[in-house]
Structure formats: C-alpha cells, structure tokens
Motif scaffolding. Structure first.
Motif: not given
Length: 271
Positions: A83-99
């Motif tokens: 039940l303890r709090t767990v943390s993890f890193d989101i790997p770098p994501q290549e994202i295309l923004t709205k502009d």
C-alpha cells in the motif's frame, strides 16, 4: 448485514465439491496439528494487505492484515499487496503539440493502491498498466497544448494529467497522488531560432532605451545652454568646474585657460 450476506453468498458459490475440499483441509489440519500450524498462519506487514482466494474465489470482500491471519492448505492462496506510495519515471515521449512543434517530454508519477481487492481482481498487473497509461495520457494531454502553454503552464498540465490518470485507474484500486513534468526538450533548430528571436528583441529594446536617453539628454543640454546664455558668470563657473575635474586625474595634460571675452575682443580687432 451486507457483509454477512456476501459471506453466505460466497460460501454458497463453493458448491458441494468445494465444501468437501474445505472439510478435507480442516481434517488434514486437525490430524497433522501442530505441524500444519506453520502452513496456516501467515503474517503481513503494516503497509501490506493480503487478498485471499479460496478455490479460486474471493473468500472475503475485505483484505486481511496487518498482522496474523489464517489460510487453509490446498484450498487457499493469497496475494500480498503493497500500500505504500510508488513513483516511476515516464520515459521521454516525442509529442507533436497543437501548433505542430515536435518536443520531447518526460515526467514522474506518484501513486498508491487504496483498494487491494480491485488491484488484484480487476487488472492483471496494476503497476505496469499504470505506467503504460501514464505514457498515453501524457501524449493525449500535451497534444492539445501549444508550445507556449507547455513551457509556461506546467502546473496546469500536471494537474490535468493527474485527474485523467486518477479517473482511469480508479477501477483498478489505484489513487494517483501527483504528476510532475520533469523536462521539455526542444529541437536544436528551434532552440537557435528562439535564441535569435530573443536576442533581436533585447537589441531592439536596448536601442529604444538608448534613443530615449539621448532625447532626454538633448533636452537637458538645451535647457542648460539657455541658463548659461542668460548668466555669463555661470559659464565661468562651469569652466572652473571642468578644470577641477581634469586636475583631479593623474595625467600630463597642460591647460592654459583663456577668457572667452578676450578672444572675442581680439577677433573683433582683426575684423
């Protein structure tokens, strides 16, 4: 009453063969006691809970623990849930923004399990599923933002991601406590363009400030010339102040002060 009804309902689902296996397990415990005591008594820590399955079915709608609990050999098995709090890193994501700007964004997610039964019974791997969902949620949320919003409103984006993840993982018994955007990496070409734009903007502001300073200085000089023209003695005092300033410096300059009135009289005689 509801818990009692649930227990009776689960007991009825075992069937005759199931009850026969339970009775055999109890007889086995009685015959081999106290050896089987080590097989029946289990311990979970303060931050853990145990979800017990009896013949493949949930034996109780409430997890066991912390502390001691009993299981029947051959018919019961249990799953420990942290039940303890767990943390993890989101790997770098290549994202295309709205502009239509491609950026690389990574982040970190903090979550914990608040319902052990749901985390075991409703999803095969709660931790792995949350990690994958965090990556897709990051793409979906940032895909609706402009580059300026992404760089200036990280707190709002983090809050939107937290709400979206929390709603999606609630049926898995998971509570998302916090989401943070760690780094936003821009393409090198875009970085150079933004640096050039910022430098041009700073140079333009510097030129405007210099022009305003020259305008104010010219106005002050004009007012000073009018004052000196009205008072010749003030001009002589200005000469003396200039000489004092030059004499204070360590130099080899030699100055011969000549009154302007004498120069004017000489020029008039030549004419």
């Amino acid at each position: 009453h509801a818990d009692r009804f649930t227990k009776n309902k689960n007991a009825a689902k075992l069937g005759c063969f199931g009850w026969l296996l339970v009775i055999i397990s109890l007889l086995f415990i009685a015959v081999t006691f106290p050896v089987t005591l080590f097989m029946c008594v289990k311990i979970v820590k303060e931050y853990e809970r145990a979800v017990i399955f009896r013949l493949g079915r949930l034996s109780d709608r409430k997890p066991k623990g912390p502390g001691l609990f009993f299981v029947l050999p051959c018919t019961d098995n249990f799953v420990k849930v942290d039940l303890r709090t767990v943390s993890f890193d989101i790997p770098p994501q290549e994202i295309l923004t709205k502009d239509s700007v491609t950026v690389s964004v990574d982040g970190v997610v903090y979550f914990r399990i608040h319902c052990p039964i749901s985390s075991v019974a409703n999803v095969s791997n709660a931790h792995s599923s949350t990690r994958l969902l965090a990556q897709t949620t990051l793409r979906n949320v940032l895909g609706t933002k402009n580059l300026s919003e992404l760089l200036s409103d990280r707190e709002g984006i983090s809050l939107s991601m937290q709400e979206a993840l929390d709603d999606a993982t609630d049926s898995w018994g998971i509570k998302v406590e916090r989401v943070e955007i760690k780094d936003v990496k821009l393409p090198q070409q875009l970085q150079r363009a933004m640096a050039a734009e910022a430098e041009a903007s700073r140079e333009a502001r510097a030129k405007i400030i210099a022009a305003e300073g020259e305008m104010k200085a010219s106005r002050a000089l004009k007012e000073a010339s009018l004052v000196l023209a009205d008072s010749p003695s003030a001009l002589q005092l200005r000469y003396l102040q200039t000489l004092n300033t030059i004499a204070a410096e360590k130099n080899s300059t030699i100055i011969f002060p000549l009154p302007i009135d004498m120069m004017q009289s000489l020029m008039q005689r030549k004419v």
